[in-house]
Structure formats: C-alpha cells, structure tokens
Design a protein around this motif. Structure first.
Motif, PDB file in Angstrom:
ATOM      1  N   UNK A  73       9.145   3.593  -4.874  1.00  0.00           N
ATOM      2  CA  UNK A  73       8.839   4.428  -3.729  1.00  0.00           C
ATOM      3  C   UNK A  73       7.835   3.666  -2.884  1.00  0.00           C
ATOM      4  N   UNK A  74       8.157   3.440  -1.623  1.00  0.00           N
ATOM      5  CA  UNK A  74       7.267   2.648  -0.784  1.00  0.00           C
ATOM      6  C   UNK A  74       7.862   1.287  -0.504  1.00  0.00           C
ATOM      7  N   UNK A  75       7.050   0.239  -0.661  1.00  0.00           N
ATOM      8  CA  UNK A  75       7.507  -1.104  -0.324  1.00  0.00           C
ATOM      9  C   UNK A  75       7.031  -2.117  -1.355  1.00  0.00           C
TER      10      UNK A  75
ATOM     11  N   UNK B  86      16.099   0.807  -7.893  1.00  0.00           N
ATOM     12  CA  UNK B  86      16.535   2.079  -7.337  1.00  0.00           C
ATOM     13  C   UNK B  86      15.440   2.646  -6.442  1.00  0.00           C
ATOM     14  N   UNK B  87      15.845   3.351  -5.387  1.00  0.00           N
ATOM     15  CA  UNK B  87      14.909   4.149  -4.597  1.00  0.00           C
ATOM     16  C   UNK B  87      15.627   5.419  -4.174  1.00  0.00           C
TER      17      UNK B  87
ATOM     18  N   UNK C 260       0.827  -1.210   0.000  1.00  0.00           N
ATOM     19  CA  UNK C 260       0.000   0.000   0.000  1.00  0.00           C
ATOM     20  C   UNK C 260       0.858   1.256   0.000  1.00  0.00           C
ATOM     21  N   UNK C 261       0.316   2.318  -0.571  1.00  0.00           N
ATOM     22  CA  UNK C 261       0.969   3.621  -0.640  1.00  0.00           C
ATOM     23  C   UNK C 261       2.375   3.505  -1.248  1.00  0.00           C
ATOM     24  N   UNK C 262       2.449   2.860  -2.385  1.00  0.00           N
ATOM     25  CA  UNK C 262       3.730   2.630  -3.046  1.00  0.00           C
ATOM     26  C   UNK C 262       3.617   2.910  -4.539  1.00  0.00           C
ATOM     27  N   UNK C 263       4.787   3.059  -5.177  1.00  0.00           N
ATOM     28  CA  UNK C 263       4.816   3.339  -6.608  1.00  0.00           C
ATOM     29  C   UNK C 263       6.031   2.658  -7.233  1.00  0.00           C
ATOM     30  N   UNK C 264       5.816   1.994  -8.361  1.00  0.00           N
ATOM     31  CA  UNK C 264       6.903   1.344  -9.090  1.00  0.00           C
ATOM     32  C   UNK C 264       6.929   1.863 -10.517  1.00  0.00           C
ATOM     33  N   UNK C 265       8.086   2.407 -10.918  1.00  0.00           N
ATOM     34  CA  UNK C 265       8.305   2.841 -12.297  1.00  0.00           C
ATOM     35  C   UNK C 265       9.102   1.759 -13.023  1.00  0.00           C
TER      36      UNK C 265
ATOM     37  N   UNK D 153      11.090   1.453   1.370  1.00  0.00           N
ATOM     38  CA  UNK D 153      11.708   2.768   1.157  1.00  0.00           C
ATOM     39  C   UNK D 153      10.656   3.868   1.249  1.00  0.00           C
ATOM     40  N   UNK D 154       9.865   3.844   2.333  1.00  0.00           N
ATOM     41  CA  UNK D 154       8.878   4.907   2.542  1.00  0.00           C
ATOM     42  C   UNK D 154       9.564   6.210   2.955  1.00  0.00           C
ATOM     43  N   UNK D 155      10.572   6.083   3.823  1.00  0.00           N
ATOM     44  CA  UNK D 155      11.316   7.267   4.256  1.00  0.00           C
ATOM     45  C   UNK D 155      12.710   6.844   4.688  1.00  0.00           C
ATOM     46  N   UNK D 156      13.588   7.821   4.870  1.00  0.00           N
ATOM     47  CA  UNK D 156      14.998   7.533   5.152  1.00  0.00           C
ATOM     48  C   UNK D 156      15.211   6.944   6.544  1.00  0.00           C
ATOM     49  N   UNK D 157      14.240   7.090   7.436  1.00  0.00           N
ATOM     50  CA  UNK D 157      14.392   6.551   8.779  1.00  0.00           C
ATOM     51  C   UNK D 157      14.228   5.034   8.817  1.00  0.00           C
ATOM     52  N   UNK D 158      13.601   4.474   7.799  1.00  0.00           N
ATOM     53  CA  UNK D 158      13.312   3.036   7.819  1.00  0.00           C
ATOM     54  C   UNK D 158      13.538   2.410   6.446  1.00  0.00           C
ATOM     55  N   UNK D 159      14.607   2.838   5.751  1.00  0.00           N
ATOM     56  CA  UNK D 159      14.903   2.309   4.418  1.00  0.00           C
ATOM     57  C   UNK D 159      15.739   1.043   4.557  1.00  0.00           C
ATOM     58  N   UNK D 160      15.241  -0.081   4.020  1.00  0.00           N
ATOM     59  CA  UNK D 160      15.959  -1.341   4.195  1.00  0.00           C
ATOM     60  C   UNK D 160      15.615  -2.341   3.106  1.00  0.00           C
TER      61      UNK D 160
END
Length: 350
Positions: free
Chosen positions: A186-188, A204-205, A166-171, A221-228
């Motif tokens: 962007x997202x998960x 890439x993210x 949810x709340x994600x985007x793939x190019x 990769x929702x935000x830099x605090x929890x990118x893994x």
C-alpha cells in the motif's frame, strides 16, 4: 429605513470583525473547510427573533432606540457575513484547491507475527537469510509501515531490496515458501528483485498485481487515480486479476491501471524513480499540482492553491528530501511566476 442612512462610518466599523478575528476565520476556513455563511438564513433567523420579541412585548410601547438596536444588530450580522464573503483579506478565493494531508504517526513501524507494533529507529533493516528454512509453507506475516516524511530501506528474506516511500506499508512473510514469493503493498516502493526462475516474485496491491522473475521497478498504489508501475530493467507482467488482462511492459515504460482490464502503457523516464530511491525529489516537466501533492505528503502539510491556474504549470524541480520545508519553499519561490507561502499547518500557493 431612513435611520439606516444616518449610521456613521465609525459605528459600522465597531460592528465589523477585527483584523485578528478575520485572520482566525480565514485560518479556520482553510484547515477545516468550514461552510460559507448563508446570508439569507442569517437574516431570516434574526428577523424571526425580532418578530418573536416584538410579539412578547406588543402590549408595551417600543422606544425608537430599542427598535434601532434590533435593526442595527440584524444589519451588523449580515454585514459581517458580507464582509467575510467579499472582503479580499479573509475570503477564500472562488477557485481554491485543497490537498488535505491528515496527520500520521512519526515513526517507521514493524508489526511482528503476533500483531505487536515496534518502532524502528534505523532507516534500513535486513530480514535476509542465506539459507531459507526448509518449509513448504510461508512464515508468518510481517508488516513494515512508514509515516509521512520518512522512508525505509529493507532487505526481504530472499535478498530482494525494497525502498519503501513515505506513507506506505509492505506486508511480507518471515520466510518465503516453495511457491511464489508474494508481498502486498500500500503506497509506493522501489524494488530490486533477487532472480529466482522457480519462484516468481509477486507484488499485490489494491488495484493490480505485478509478477516478475528478477527485475528493477517502481510501484505506486496510493489510490486508484494514480496506480501505476514503472519498469527500470528486466520484464514484468501486470494484471487486475483476469487471464485475458495480463499486460507485459518493457524497460522505460509505465503501465497505468484505470480499472478492471483497463491499462494505459506509455514511455516513461526512469531517472526520477532512481533519484527518489537515492533520497531526492526529482520532478521533470511535472505539473505543480503533482509536485505540491508529493511535497505535502512528505512534510505532512495541507497544500492550498489560491490560484488554480498554476496547478497545471510544468516545472523542473530537484531537491534533497532531507531539506527543511522552508528551504523547499524558498527554492520554489526562485522560479518565475511562483509565490508560495508557508503557514502553520498549510503551504499556500498564491
């Protein structure tokens, strides 16, 4: 000020907010994080108003009753502010954490090569072509986006399977060229990559890059605090863009990106990630803060912790993602020490 001591209790009550007004104030504070009233500022403003009016009427004798009205108005305003700040019913607790979840669209969306958005009704889409076009240049870029509360399973042109959270985007391109197979997330998302040694698969993210040949892994990769990235099987290399920064992880490991050339690699249970792919919430020894953030994202609700001590509580919690939010809240309330309330626009942890 002797007159102040003569105020009767029922007269004060008339000056204070009603229960309905208190509820409205509290709701507004929760949803809009409205600033707390400044009692000193309110008193100064009202005192100035009284002084100005007294100056205008200084040639006239003020009746005691009129002076009293000014005093009672000022007192009432300050009492209302004090009431808001110190009465248990309407106040925001000192320790409150608000996990805000902005509204989003409610449809999975495909953006075509011409930039036009199309709503996607099916939860699974395939762009797989058994025979890729004989071109050295990639096809035009497509984008798949999911709102809060919905995910999507898609098959890329090379046969790679992706479960977009949810709340994600793939190019991704309409077809891959002769070089690397590059997508942007962007997202998960959970990936099962088709093996192709001649054409590495690159995700890439905004925080790091993951390169694989044929592998199963999950990227958040929702935000830099929890990118893994979590590796389920195979092998991956991660990097923030510098050759000296490349790190390799093994199955059952998580690589957390803390910035340029800053990585934390440690063992990670992969079962929760495969469960999410299969349609479940699966949290094992997870903090309540992270659990509620995920639930808030899925159901598009703001989460309010009135008791911040509970944020670090570790829980084992499993539920189907297709369950209603009320059912999720009921299940949470079966656990010792938890009291979760479902409001109109927020979920409150008491």
């Amino acid at each position: 000020m002797d007159e102040l001591n003569n105020i009767k209790g029922n007269e004060i009550d008339k000056l204070l907010p009603t229960d309905e007004e208190i509820a409205d104030i509290r709701s507004a504070l929760l949803r809009s994080k409205f600033p707390v009233p400044d009692i000193d500022a309110e008193w100064t403003k009202l005192s100035s108003k009284i002084k100005d009016e007294e100056t205008q009427d200084e040639t006239q004798e003020e009746s005691p009753s009129r002076v009293h009205i000014y005093i009672w108005s000022a007192v009432a305003a300050c009492l209302a502010c004090v009431f808001l700040l110190h009465t248990p019913t309407p106040e925001l607790p000192e320790n409150v954490a608000i996990l805000s979840t902005p509204q989003s669209t409610n449809q999975v969306t495909l953006t075509d090569a011409h930039g036009k958005d199309k709503d996607v009704k099916d939860s699974a889409l395939s762009f797989f072509a058994r025979k890729q076009p004989d071109q050295h240049v990639e096809g035009r870029l497509l984008s798949m986006s999911t709102p809060r509360g919905k995910d999507c399973h898609l098959v890329l042109p090379d046969g790679t399977k992706v479960w977009l959270n949810a709340e994600s985007k793939l190019d991704f391109p309409a077809h891959f060229g002769s070089g690397k197979r590059v997508v942007h997330l962007k997202g998960e998302a959970y990936f099962e990559v088709t093996k192709d040694k001649k054409h590495p698969f690159v995700v890439e993210n905004d925080y790091f890059t993951t390169t694989v040949l044929g592998t199963v892994f999950n990227i958040r990769a929702y935000d830099k605090k929890d990118a893994n990235v979590v590796l389920v099987s195979g092998s991956v290399a991660v990097s923030t863009g510098f050759l000296s920064d490349v790190k390799y992880i093994k199955p059952g490991e998580m690589a957390v990106c803390h910035g340029r050339n800053q990585w934390d690699i440690h063992p990670e249970e992969t079962y929760p990630y495969t469960q999410r792919k299969d349609g479940y919430f699966y949290f094992d020894h997870m903090s309540l803060h992270k659990i509620m953030a995920e639930i808030g994202r899925w159901y598009n609700k703001t989460v309010v912790f009135e008791n911040t001590d509970l944020m670090t509580m570790k829980l084992h919690f499993v539920a189907e993602r297709k369950q209603s939010l009320s059912s999720i809240v009921d299940n949470l309330n079966q656990m010792d020490g938890l009291h979760v309330v479902l409001g109109k626009d927020e979920v409150i942890v008491k």
